[in-house]
Write an enzyme that holds these catalytic residues in place. Sequence first.
Site, PDB file in Angstrom:
ATOM      1  N   SER A   1      -0.722  -7.785   6.878  1.00 32.74           N
ATOM      2  CA  SER A   1      -2.007  -8.114   7.518  1.00 32.74           C
ATOM      3  C   SER A   1      -1.817  -8.917   8.803  1.00 32.74           C
ATOM      4  CB  SER A   1      -2.840  -8.932   6.537  1.00 32.74           C
ATOM      5  OG  SER A   1      -2.151 -10.123   6.215  1.00 32.74           O
TER       6      SER A   1
ATOM      7  N   ASN B   1       0.802  -1.231   0.000  1.00 35.70           N
ATOM      8  CA  ASN B   1       0.000   0.000   0.000  1.00 35.70           C
ATOM      9  C   ASN B   1       0.839   1.289   0.000  1.00 35.70           C
ATOM     10  OD1 ASN B   1       0.654  -0.624   2.687  1.00 35.70           O
ATOM     11  ND2 ASN B   1      -1.095   0.505   3.454  1.00 35.70           N
TER      12      ASN B   1
ATOM     13  N   CYS C   1      -3.103   1.823   6.398  1.00 36.42           N
ATOM     14  CA  CYS C   1      -3.328   1.038   7.627  1.00 36.42           C
ATOM     15  C   CYS C   1      -3.894   1.874   8.753  1.00 36.42           C
ATOM     16  CB  CYS C   1      -2.029   0.373   8.066  1.00 36.42           C
ATOM     17  SG  CYS C   1      -0.690   1.552   8.283  1.00 36.42           S
TER      18      CYS C   1
ATOM     19  N   GLU D   1       4.171  -4.911  12.114  1.00 38.41           N
ATOM     20  CA  GLU D   1       3.374  -3.701  11.874  1.00 38.41           C
ATOM     21  C   GLU D   1       2.117  -4.137  11.139  1.00 38.41           C
ATOM     22  OE1 GLU D   1       3.970  -0.488  12.713  1.00 38.41           O
ATOM     23  OE2 GLU D   1       5.850  -0.914  13.743  1.00 38.41           O
TER      24      GLU D   1
HETATM   25  P1  NAD Z   1      -0.135  -9.067   3.340  1.00 37.30           P
HETATM   26  O1  NAD Z   1      -0.030  -9.533   4.731  1.00 37.30           O
HETATM   27  O2  NAD Z   1      -1.035  -9.795   2.418  1.00 37.30           O
HETATM   28  O3  NAD Z   1       1.290  -9.054   2.631  1.00 37.30           O
HETATM   29  C1  NAD Z   1       2.428  -8.440   3.191  1.00 37.30           C
HETATM   30  C2  NAD Z   1       3.675  -9.166   2.736  1.00 37.30           C
HETATM   31  O4  NAD Z   1       3.609 -10.513   3.174  1.00 37.30           O
HETATM   32  C3  NAD Z   1       3.876  -9.219   1.228  1.00 37.30           C
HETATM   33  O5  NAD Z   1       5.233  -8.997   0.943  1.00 37.30           O
HETATM   34  C4  NAD Z   1       3.462 -10.624   0.848  1.00 37.30           C
HETATM   35  O6  NAD Z   1       4.180 -11.146  -0.235  1.00 37.30           O
HETATM   36  C5  NAD Z   1       3.784 -11.420   2.093  1.00 37.30           C
HETATM   37  N1  NAD Z   1       2.870 -12.540   2.281  1.00 37.30           N
HETATM   38  C6  NAD Z   1       1.557 -12.613   1.902  1.00 37.30           C
HETATM   39  N2  NAD Z   1       1.030 -13.809   2.256  1.00 37.30           N
HETATM   40  C7  NAD Z   1       2.015 -14.493   2.871  1.00 37.30           C
HETATM   41  C8  NAD Z   1       2.097 -15.785   3.463  1.00 37.30           C
HETATM   42  N3  NAD Z   1       1.038 -16.599   3.476  1.00 37.30           N
HETATM   43  N4  NAD Z   1       3.259 -16.177   4.012  1.00 37.30           N
HETATM   44  C9  NAD Z   1       4.336 -15.347   4.012  1.00 37.30           C
HETATM   45  N5  NAD Z   1       4.329 -14.121   3.449  1.00 37.30           N
HETATM   46  C10 NAD Z   1       3.189 -13.689   2.898  1.00 37.30           C
HETATM   47  O7  NAD Z   1      -0.529  -7.514   3.455  1.00 37.30           O
HETATM   48  P2  NAD Z   1      -0.811  -6.492   2.297  1.00 37.30           P
HETATM   49  O8  NAD Z   1      -2.075  -6.889   1.600  1.00 37.30           O
HETATM   50  O9  NAD Z   1       0.398  -6.273   1.471  1.00 37.30           O
HETATM   51  O10 NAD Z   1      -1.063  -5.151   3.142  1.00 37.30           O
HETATM   52  C11 NAD Z   1      -2.290  -4.866   3.718  1.00 37.30           C
HETATM   53  C12 NAD Z   1      -2.303  -5.076   5.210  1.00 37.30           C
HETATM   54  O11 NAD Z   1      -1.130  -4.536   5.807  1.00 37.30           O
HETATM   55  C13 NAD Z   1      -3.453  -4.358   5.891  1.00 37.30           C
HETATM   56  O12 NAD Z   1      -3.995  -5.186   6.889  1.00 37.30           O
HETATM   57  C14 NAD Z   1      -2.807  -3.139   6.522  1.00 37.30           C
HETATM   58  O13 NAD Z   1      -3.489  -2.621   7.642  1.00 37.30           O
HETATM   59  C15 NAD Z   1      -1.465  -3.669   6.880  1.00 37.30           C
HETATM   60  N6  NAD Z   1      -0.488  -2.602   6.924  1.00 37.30           N
HETATM   61  C16 NAD Z   1       0.041  -2.237   8.119  1.00 37.30           C
HETATM   62  C17 NAD Z   1       0.933  -1.191   8.181  1.00 37.30           C
HETATM   63  C18 NAD Z   1       1.563  -0.743   9.475  1.00 37.30           C
HETATM   64  O14 NAD Z   1       2.491   0.063   9.413  1.00 37.30           O
HETATM   65  N7  NAD Z   1       1.102  -1.189  10.612  1.00 37.30           N
HETATM   66  C19 NAD Z   1       1.302  -0.517   7.017  1.00 37.30           C
HETATM   67  C20 NAD Z   1       0.745  -0.937   5.821  1.00 37.30           C
HETATM   68  C21 NAD Z   1      -0.149  -1.967   5.769  1.00 37.30           C
END
Ligand code: NAD
Length: 442
Positions: free
Chosen positions: A173, A99, A228, A194
């Site tokens: 996530s 994002n 987020c 995070e």
């Molecule tokens: P995501 O968890 O789907 O993916 C994040 C990362 O994890 C990616 O690099 C992805 O390739 C990897 N990933 C995905 N599935 C995986 C698995 N099964 N095993 C290992 N790695 C895996 O998240 P997203 O869709 O990229 O981002 C959205 C989420 O992130 C939202 O919930 C948002 O609130 C959160 N977010 C939090 C912050 C923060 O600073 N707290 C910032 C941005 C986004």
Amino acid sequence: MDYKNDIKYRKETLKKLLFNIQKYEDLIIKALYDDFKKPAFEAVLTETNYVISELKNTIKNISKWARPERVFPSILNFPSTDYIYKEPYGNVLIIAPWNYPFQLALCPLISAVSAGNKVVLKPSELTPNTSTIIAKIIEKSFHINHVEVIQGGIEVSDKLLAKRWDYIFFTGSVTVGKIIAKAAAENLTPITLELGGKNPCIIDETADLKLAAKRIVWGKFINAGQTCIAPDYILIQKSMKINFITFLIEEIVQAYGKKPEKSPDYARIINTKNWLRLMSMIEPEKVIFGGESNANEFYIAPTLVEEPGLESPVMQEEIFGPILPVLIYESESDIDKVISKYEKPLAFYIFSENDSFTKKMILKYSFGGGCINDTLIHFSNKRLPFGGVGHSGIGAYHGKLSFDIFSHHKAVVKKANWLDLPMRYAPYKDKLKSIKRLLDWM
Ligand code: NAD
């Protein structure tokens, strides 16, 4: 290449990174646009400029932060001098989301490098253009044995997580956060998570409604709601609802025009999966503004939803898109019924001129961070920790804290030899009273 011990080397590589980010800034902005039409203004404000500022601050302070910190010694150890040494953890894995794909990959990377670690970064596979330019910039700035970018999706993440790391920094996530925590537990690897959550935005009867609407529209619809810390839902005092909705609509039209699809300032949903997920949250009979969409473009208009039930789809999980439910409350117990239904949120917002009410809400609820009378802006102060609590995350970073989380803090007491008080040594006969007196006195 002694990045572990040579602060000058770390500084030089970070300066090189700064040079390359500035050199390729236009390409980064273009990549962000190609990935999901992130407007150039938002790309500069929340991605490139943010990273440049973090980088400059780190370069300026790295020598100070890395220096062993002398702390006041304990009288029990007299005479001694006591220090905290900042030791790099070693091999760090950073997994980033899509994002804010540039900022959320680069900021932890800068801090991990500044603290003397070797880094592997896995950016998101959902923003391939940005991930490619990140890989290029990193390749030009660091030796591959120091910092490496490995691109790919879940399979690549899985392979990386199967290895042993000294620290893992994950942004994404809650669901994947749990996978990361499990993998890290295998080797007791320390982690920062995070994550996200359902961020409430409370508006009471004393709030400046027009200004609140303006600041909420900005914080909610920037990046098309895929932030987020975006307000997830509104909880407004019942009597204020009609006026507030009128102001919200005015502010949306003011920001994005009558046809936001044509606005150059409005981003798109990242992919089909998320577009479908968001569309399934919209119940047409509850929509009071917006609701238009275009599957080919991954477009969803800024959408206001009136008083959805807590069991409705939009109130089941973090929205993470441009849909804003407006719920009402009459008493504080109504507020509590909604907020306590969810896990601890990453962000919390209150619009109110009533200091005792805002204080009460801040003390009552646990959340990562937040604002009174604004949205998102707590993120931008380097002196404030940024992170979640409970399901919204573990650990916090930004500014000096980022350097600290990537360093093991090693306590060292240097005892002098010119005095050796006999009190602590056995035999203890006749010493108990004196040690008690000393401990009570301290
Ligand atoms: P995501 O968890 O789907 O993916 C994040 C990362 O994890 C990616 O690099 C992805 O390739 C990897 N990933 C995905 N599935 C995986 C698995 N099964 N095993 C290992 N790695 C895996 O998240 P997203 O869709 O990229 O981002 C959205 C989420 O992130 C939202 O919930 C948002 O609130 C959160 N977010 C939090 C912050 C923060 O600073 N707290 C910032 C941005 C986004």
